[in-house]
Scaffold this motif. Structure first.
Motif, PDB file in Angstrom:
ATOM      1  N   PHE A 142       0.633  -1.223   0.048  1.00 17.07           N
ATOM      2  CA  PHE A 142      -0.210   0.084  -0.033  1.00 17.07           C
ATOM      3  C   PHE A 142       0.797   1.314   0.004  1.00 17.07           C
ATOM      4  CE2 PHE A 142      -3.744  -2.205   2.304  1.00 17.07           C
ATOM      5  CZ  PHE A 142      -4.060  -3.029   0.879  1.00 17.07           C
ATOM      6  N   LYS A 143       2.111   1.173   0.490  1.00 12.50           N
ATOM      7  CA  LYS A 143       2.877   2.472   0.543  1.00 12.50           C
ATOM      8  C   LYS A 143       3.405   2.445  -0.921  1.00 12.50           C
ATOM      9  CE  LYS A 143       7.896   3.338   1.468  1.00 12.50           C
ATOM     10  NZ  LYS A 143       9.223   3.087   2.142  1.00 12.50           N
ATOM     11  N   TRP A 144       3.601   1.697  -1.568  1.00 13.74           N
ATOM     12  CA  TRP A 144       3.982   1.715  -3.145  1.00 13.74           C
ATOM     13  C   TRP A 144       2.731   2.228  -3.824  1.00 13.74           C
ATOM     14  CZ3 TRP A 144       8.523   1.158  -5.876  1.00 13.74           C
ATOM     15  CH2 TRP A 144       9.744   0.808  -5.004  1.00 13.74           C
ATOM     16  N   ILE A 145       1.538   1.788  -3.614  1.00  9.09           N
ATOM     17  CA  ILE A 145       0.435   2.071  -4.249  1.00  9.09           C
ATOM     18  C   ILE A 145      -0.060   3.468  -4.125  1.00  9.09           C
ATOM     19  CG2 ILE A 145      -2.208   1.606  -4.539  1.00  9.09           C
ATOM     20  CD1 ILE A 145      -0.733  -0.380  -5.986  1.00  9.09           C
ATOM     21  N   ASP A 146       0.065   4.181  -2.846  1.00  2.74           N
ATOM     22  CA  ASP A 146      -0.266   5.374  -2.521  1.00  2.74           C
ATOM     23  C   ASP A 146       0.674   6.330  -3.270  1.00  2.74           C
ATOM     24  OD1 ASP A 146      -2.499   4.831  -0.975  1.00  2.74           O
ATOM     25  OD2 ASP A 146      -1.256   4.640   0.731  1.00  2.74           O
ATOM     26  N   ALA A 147       2.065   6.014  -3.209  1.00  3.99           N
ATOM     27  CA  ALA A 147       3.250   7.072  -3.571  1.00  3.99           C
ATOM     28  C   ALA A 147       2.773   6.884  -5.056  1.00  3.99           C
ATOM     29  CB  ALA A 147       4.644   6.220  -3.632  1.00  3.99           C
ATOM     30  N   ILE A 148       2.481   5.813  -6.052  1.00  2.30           N
ATOM     31  CA  ILE A 148       2.190   5.913  -7.313  1.00  2.30           C
ATOM     32  C   ILE A 148       1.029   6.609  -7.483  1.00  2.30           C
ATOM     33  CG2 ILE A 148       1.550   4.505  -9.441  1.00  2.30           C
ATOM     34  CD1 ILE A 148       3.235   2.299  -7.796  1.00  2.30           C
ATOM     35  N   GLN A 153       0.433  13.303 -12.509  1.00  2.00           N
ATOM     36  CA  GLN A 153       0.576  14.675 -12.999  1.00  2.00           C
ATOM     37  C   GLN A 153      -0.684  15.333 -13.744  1.00  2.00           C
ATOM     38  OE1 GLN A 153       4.070  15.366 -15.292  1.00  2.00           O
ATOM     39  NE2 GLN A 153       5.328  14.182 -13.886  1.00  2.00           N
ATOM     40  N   ALA A 154      -0.803  16.672 -13.850  1.00  2.00           N
ATOM     41  CA  ALA A 154      -2.075  17.224 -14.259  1.00  2.00           C
ATOM     42  C   ALA A 154      -2.561  16.653 -15.488  1.00  2.00           C
ATOM     43  CB  ALA A 154      -1.857  18.683 -14.284  1.00  2.00           C
ATOM     44  N   ASP A 155      -1.509  16.294 -16.447  1.00  2.00           N
ATOM     45  CA  ASP A 155      -1.930  15.554 -17.615  1.00  2.00           C
ATOM     46  C   ASP A 155      -2.106  14.297 -17.901  1.00  2.00           C
ATOM     47  OD1 ASP A 155       0.757  14.676 -17.229  1.00  2.00           O
ATOM     48  OD2 ASP A 155       1.772  15.583 -19.071  1.00  2.00           O
ATOM     49  N   GLY A 156      -1.970  13.753 -16.598  1.00  2.00           N
ATOM     50  CA  GLY A 156      -2.300  12.147 -16.602  1.00  2.00           C
ATOM     51  C   GLY A 156      -1.148  11.320 -16.394  1.00  2.00           C
ATOM     52  N   TYR A 157       0.126  11.698 -16.835  1.00  2.00           N
ATOM     53  CA  TYR A 157       1.193  11.030 -16.500  1.00  2.00           C
ATOM     54  C   TYR A 157       1.304  10.525 -15.070  1.00  2.00           C
ATOM     55  CZ  TYR A 157       5.942   9.302 -16.693  1.00  2.00           C
ATOM     56  OH  TYR A 157       6.977   8.419 -16.570  1.00  2.00           O
ATOM     57  N   ARG A 164       9.256  10.355 -18.242  1.00  2.00           N
ATOM     58  CA  ARG A 164       8.199  11.229 -18.809  1.00  2.00           C
ATOM     59  C   ARG A 164       8.674  11.899 -20.046  1.00  2.00           C
ATOM     60  NH1 ARG A 164       5.604  13.952 -20.961  1.00  2.00           N
ATOM     61  NH2 ARG A 164       4.082  15.484 -20.433  1.00  2.00           N
ATOM     62  N   LEU A 165      10.135  12.213 -20.316  1.00  2.00           N
ATOM     63  CA  LEU A 165      10.364  12.532 -21.574  1.00  2.00           C
ATOM     64  C   LEU A 165      11.810  12.203 -21.623  1.00  2.00           C
ATOM     65  CD1 LEU A 165       9.447  14.246 -23.916  1.00  2.00           C
ATOM     66  CD2 LEU A 165      10.797  16.177 -22.959  1.00  2.00           C
ATOM     67  N   VAL A 166      12.096  10.802 -22.432  1.00  2.00           N
ATOM     68  CA  VAL A 166      13.345  10.491 -22.432  1.00  2.00           C
ATOM     69  C   VAL A 166      14.247  11.138 -23.457  1.00  2.00           C
ATOM     70  CG1 VAL A 166      14.781   8.453 -22.791  1.00  2.00           C
ATOM     71  CG2 VAL A 166      12.703   8.450 -21.573  1.00  2.00           C
ATOM     72  N   LYS A 167      15.219  11.637 -23.252  1.00  2.00           N
ATOM     73  CA  LYS A 167      15.976  12.440 -24.609  1.00  2.00           C
ATOM     74  C   LYS A 167      17.431  11.524 -24.683  1.00  2.00           C
ATOM     75  CE  LYS A 167      14.549  17.058 -23.549  1.00  2.00           C
ATOM     76  NZ  LYS A 167      14.925  18.392 -23.390  1.00  2.00           N
ATOM     77  N   ASP A 168      17.400  11.042 -26.018  1.00  2.00           N
ATOM     78  CA  ASP A 168      18.846  10.413 -26.242  1.00  2.00           C
ATOM     79  C   ASP A 168      20.104  11.156 -26.432  1.00  2.00           C
ATOM     80  OD1 ASP A 168      19.519   7.592 -27.178  1.00  2.00           O
ATOM     81  OD2 ASP A 168      20.465   8.900 -28.771  1.00  2.00           O
ATOM     82  N   LEU A 203      -7.428   7.418 -12.084  1.00  2.00           N
ATOM     83  CA  LEU A 203      -5.955   7.399 -12.578  1.00  2.00           C
ATOM     84  C   LEU A 203      -5.621   6.865 -13.880  1.00  2.00           C
ATOM     85  CD1 LEU A 203      -2.977   6.754 -10.089  1.00  2.00           C
ATOM     86  CD2 LEU A 203      -3.211   5.293 -12.316  1.00  2.00           C
ATOM     87  N   LEU A 204      -6.244   5.642 -14.180  1.00  2.00           N
ATOM     88  CA  LEU A 204      -6.065   4.833 -15.190  1.00  2.00           C
ATOM     89  C   LEU A 204      -6.716   5.549 -16.628  1.00  2.00           C
ATOM     90  CD1 LEU A 204      -6.208   1.216 -14.198  1.00  2.00           C
ATOM     91  CD2 LEU A 204      -4.200   2.180 -14.981  1.00  2.00           C
ATOM     92  N   THR A 205      -7.790   6.122 -16.340  1.00  2.00           N
ATOM     93  CA  THR A 205      -8.529   6.836 -17.156  1.00  2.00           C
ATOM     94  C   THR A 205      -7.880   8.208 -17.644  1.00  2.00           C
ATOM     95  OG1 THR A 205     -10.757   6.072 -16.609  1.00  2.00           O
ATOM     96  CG2 THR A 205     -10.494   8.158 -18.116  1.00  2.00           C
ATOM     97  N   ARG A 206      -7.382   8.855 -16.803  1.00  2.00           N
ATOM     98  CA  ARG A 206      -6.437  10.094 -16.879  1.00  2.00           C
ATOM     99  C   ARG A 206      -5.154   9.564 -17.578  1.00  2.00           C
ATOM    100  NH1 ARG A 206      -8.454  11.759 -12.065  1.00  2.00           N
ATOM    101  NH2 ARG A 206      -6.537  11.337 -10.841  1.00  2.00           N
ATOM    102  N   PHE A 207      -4.478   8.836 -17.102  1.00  2.00           N
ATOM    103  CA  PHE A 207      -3.222   8.069 -18.095  1.00  2.00           C
ATOM    104  C   PHE A 207      -3.483   7.652 -19.277  1.00  2.00           C
ATOM    105  CE2 PHE A 207      -0.595   4.479 -19.239  1.00  2.00           C
ATOM    106  CZ  PHE A 207       0.711   5.125 -19.198  1.00  2.00           C
ATOM    107  N   PHE A 208      -4.542   7.004 -19.711  1.00  3.72           N
ATOM    108  CA  PHE A 208      -4.597   6.618 -21.119  1.00  3.72           C
ATOM    109  C   PHE A 208      -5.196   7.905 -21.797  1.00  3.72           C
ATOM    110  CE2 PHE A 208      -4.918   2.025 -19.576  1.00  3.72           C
ATOM    111  CZ  PHE A 208      -3.792   1.635 -20.284  1.00  3.72           C
ATOM    112  N   SER A 209      -5.737   8.787 -21.298  1.00  4.09           N
ATOM    113  CA  SER A 209      -6.253   9.931 -22.296  1.00  4.09           C
ATOM    114  C   SER A 209      -4.723  10.756 -22.300  1.00  4.09           C
ATOM    115  CB  SER A 209      -6.836  10.878 -21.216  1.00  4.09           C
ATOM    116  OG  SER A 209      -8.149  10.477 -20.811  1.00  4.09           O
ATOM    117  N   PHE A 210      -3.742  10.851 -21.304  1.00  6.42           N
ATOM    118  CA  PHE A 210      -2.439  11.361 -21.549  1.00  6.42           C
ATOM    119  C   PHE A 210      -1.806  10.576 -23.086  1.00  6.42           C
ATOM    120  CE2 PHE A 210       2.100  10.378 -21.048  1.00  6.42           C
ATOM    121  CZ  PHE A 210       2.571  11.787 -21.096  1.00  6.42           C
ATOM    122  N   CYS A 211      -1.867   9.241 -23.065  1.00  3.64           N
ATOM    123  CA  CYS A 211      -1.437   8.346 -23.943  1.00  3.64           C
ATOM    124  C   CYS A 211      -1.950   8.636 -25.287  1.00  3.64           C
ATOM    125  CB  CYS A 211      -1.504   7.109 -23.842  1.00  3.64           C
ATOM    126  SG  CYS A 211      -0.622   6.285 -22.351  1.00  3.64           S
TER     127      CYS A 211
END
Length: 721
Positions: A142-148, A153-157, A164-168, A203-211
């Protein structure tokens, strides 16, 4: 007169069937006033379960519905595996693994926070819900679930800001790495199923909206074969391979999107699922992958589109991919295949290993395909992996695991002839990064899928092992508890006792395993025998009450599987395949700790045997010995509950010549002048050192001596880059 005789005859026949003594029958069905026992190919999907969420319109109905996590509790030897995991490496991995400490990006720390924690949490969370040590484990989970959840973020990520943004560094290209979210979403879904936490679906709805809203250049960025070096599979234009894993494994999102659609009804989720299918690379009509874990996940991706499209071609495509791969690389027992990290040209022998992650991901694929199709073949494959390979990927005390396990593996030491020529065969708690964490799903997921709900408000015993299930059934939504007593897979008897208040009408289904030539079912005073119905379902429809018992016996015959490529054989009994019993010498290796040591294993007895049998008449040559009682931890050589005694001969020149890797199996029949011995075979799931694909010894004209020539694989094929 004829018109009079026919109805009278029918009435007499019906009366005879309803007599109390008319209860011992053989065939496809038996019907009395209080019970109907039939053998069916599938469940009725034209109705909807009243208590558990299934596919909503316009999706194709699913024949099996997974029960909420925690509905099923392990008992007996199966519960021992759960408790050993809790007390062992997995239950304390947060104290061992550098990827799980407080600096993890998943906990808001500065470290990357990639797949390791996600792999671990999805299995650890399930373990926490069913373990006797659930208070401690749930506190960690539950400690991990709560932290996650708090990381969104506001955009769903959500999750580590690093991904969040990987730069090569090489090209400056940037994109979002969503691969770690694929296993993490599974953990979040499990949490919702267990607790109904109202935060998860938003949470999942916002994350997939972000995707959905990301541009293609950032979301599953398009790549092609030109971006890779074919032999090394390393990216040409990028310094890290990690971002490309998401392109290979993007199909992991599809079942999650279907699950979310079933809880929200948002049509755009299905549109996103189709888009992701087509963005999964390389395109799904190409060779699916050389990487062992990629294959274990990717072969099922076409079938995942079937509930969305209704096009059965996608189911056939998954079957085609699996068969194509296994026919070449999987000529070895119980679903294993020759891919010690990756398949390699010429490396087809059962001395090539399968990665522990592959065992976990193969089973995960078969669980998902079970729910989509209701095809019992997938349940057979789950039991194949779980009983024959998973137990020996770990030490018996569950305080260590090894990265690679082969069907023919007479040493487990560093530097063996695998693609990863390092420490992968060692048993350790602090090595084997991905498998170290992903193995958390093994036994807990098996427990979670033992029973399935059916659309007609019934229950199905999909897999077998000692357990107790609690679920809602019938017209009234009655809470029924079913206690399963069995020593399966070592013995053939399984007993189910119901506890419930009052009575209710609902069906119970029981899978007949694909290897079973005859099943016998007893309900009360009625016994029904089902010959030659392997892969079918026994359906029992009646008004059930507390105290009712169903007893089933699955006849376990001893036989052999002969492998077409080399004529060698494996010995089978029921869901188990057997290996030469080899005495083991466990040696502590440097680098571990007193609490979490590292181990190598070497043989302390002869192992280089061939079977002195005729495969067509093998049953006359074997003696089966069953233990009176099955040990709490049966998955050890010392505690093997089933021992087969078979005639065999030593093959003097068969050795382990390349860094203790057993020499490849030569073509049978093999000639040997050694005396015949009666040797012991034990279940390969009890054999941490094992020889499972054995030559056939014969005096036939085509039999040849096993001469000490250069290793066939090394001799015939040049090494890869």
């Amino acid at each position: 007169m004829k018109d009079f005789i026919q109805p009278v005859f029918f009435c007499l026949l019906l009366f005879t069937c309803l007599l109390p003594g008319a209860n011992a029958q053989s065939g496809n069905s038996a019907i009395r006033r209080d019970v109907a026992i039939t053998c069916v190919a599938s469940v009725d999907v034209s109705v909807n379960n009243s208590f558990y969420v299934g596919n909503k319109q316009p999706l194709v109905p699913n024949p099996l519905l997974q029960l909420p996590l925690g509905s099923i509790k392990a008992k007996g030897w199966l519960n021992t595996q759960i408790n050993l995991m809790s007390d062992g490496m997995i239950g304390h991995l947060n104290e061992i693994s550098k990827y799980l400490d407080s600096t993890s990006g998943w906990l808001g720390g500065p470290d990357k926070g990639w797949e390791e924690a996600a792999y671990w949490l999805r299995g650890f969370y399930a373990l926490a819900q069913i373990s006797a040590d659930s208070v401690r484990l749930r506190r960690i989970a539950f400690k991990w679930i709560d932290a996650i959840i708090k990381s969104q973020q506001a955009d769903g990520y959500y999750g580590s800001t690093f991904n969040r943004l990987v730069k090569d560094k090489k090209t400056g290209a940037a994109f979002v790495d969503v691969w770690p979210h694929m296993p993490m979403n599974d953990a979040l879904i499990s949490h919702y199923e267990a607790t109904k936490d109202k935060r998860i679906i938003p949470l999942l709805t916002r994350f997939f909206s972000f995707c959905r809203d990301l541009p293609d250049s950032l979301f599953l960025r398009s790549v092609s074969w030109n971006d890779f070096d074919f032999y090394s599979e390393k990216p040409v234009y990028f310094t890290s391979f990690a971002p490309f894993i998401q392109n290979k494994r993007a199909g992991e999102f599809v079942p999650q999107l279907v699950w979310l659609y079933n809880h929200t009804g948002e049509p755009w989720l299905l549109d996103l699922a189709v888009k992701i299918y087509h963005k999964t690379l390389p395109e799904m009509n190409e060779w699916i992958d050389r990487h062992t874990v990629n294959f274990a996940q990717r072969f099922r991706y076409p079938a995942q589109l079937y509930p969305i499209t209704g096009d059965a071609r996608y189911l056939h495509k998954t079957d085609l991919f699996y068969k194509t791969f296994i026919d070449v690389w999987g000529q070895m027992p119980r679903g294993a295949y020759a891919a010690d990290e990756r398949i390699r040209m010429g490396k087809l022998d059962p001395r090539q290993a399968i990665e522990t992650c592959s065992m976990i991901e193969l089973n995960n694929s078969h669980y998902i395909l079970s729910g989509i199709t209701g095809n019992t073949t997938y349940a057979d494959r789950i039991e194949d992996i779980t009983f024959n390979h998973l137990p020996v990927s770990h030490a018996p005390d569950h305080k260590s695991l090894r990265y690679l396990t082969a069907c023919n593996m007479v040493y487990s030491v560093p530097g063996m002839d695998f693609r990863n020529k390092a420490l992968q065969p060692l048993f350790a708690a602090d090595l084997h990064r991905c498998c170290q964490h992903n193995s958390a799903s093994g036994w807990p997921q098996y427990v979670a899928h033992l029973w399935q709900a059916t659309p007609d408000n019934g229950l199905m015993a999909w897999l077998y092992g000692p357990n107790e299930v609690s679920a809602r059934v019938g017209k009234k939504g009655t809470l029924v508890n079913i206690n399963t007593e069995t020593q399966y897979p070592f013995t053939d008897a399984v007993s189910f006792k119901l506890s419930m208040n009052g009575t209710d009408d609902f069906p119970l289904y029981f899978r007949i395993p694909g290897w079973c030539k005859e099943a016998q079912v007893r309900v009360g005073e009625q016994t029904m025998t089902f010959p030659q119905q392997a892969g079918k379902l026994v359906k029992i429809k009646r008004r059930w009450k507390g105290g009712d018992v169903v007893a089933i016996r699955f006849r376990m015959d001893v036989g052999v599987t002969q492998w077409p490529r080399n004529g060698a054989v494996s010995v089978d009994r029921g869901p188990l395949t057997f290996s030469v019993s080899i005495k083991q010498e466990w040696k502590e290796e440097p680098g571990g700790t007193p609490q979490w040591p590292r181990w190598s294993v070497a043989p302390a007895s002869p192992w280089n045997y061939g079977l002195a049998i005729e495969p067509d008449s093998f049953q006359r040559s074997v003696k089966v010995e069953l233990s009176i009682a099955v040990a709490a931890q049966p998955w050890t050589a010392a505690n093997a509950p089933v021992v087969l005694r078979v005639p065999a001969k030593r093959i003097p020149h068969w050795g382990a010549s390349i860094n203790h890797t057993v020499d490849a199996v030569r073509e049978s029949p093999v000639r040997s002048d050694a005396p015949v011995e009666m040797i012991e075979l034990i279940p390969m799931g009890c054999s941490h050192l094992r020889l499972t694909v054995l030559p056939v010894i014969s005096e036939r004209k085509d039999a040849r001596y096993w001469t000490a020539i250069p290793d066939p694989e090394k001799y015939m094929y040049s090494s890869e880059k």
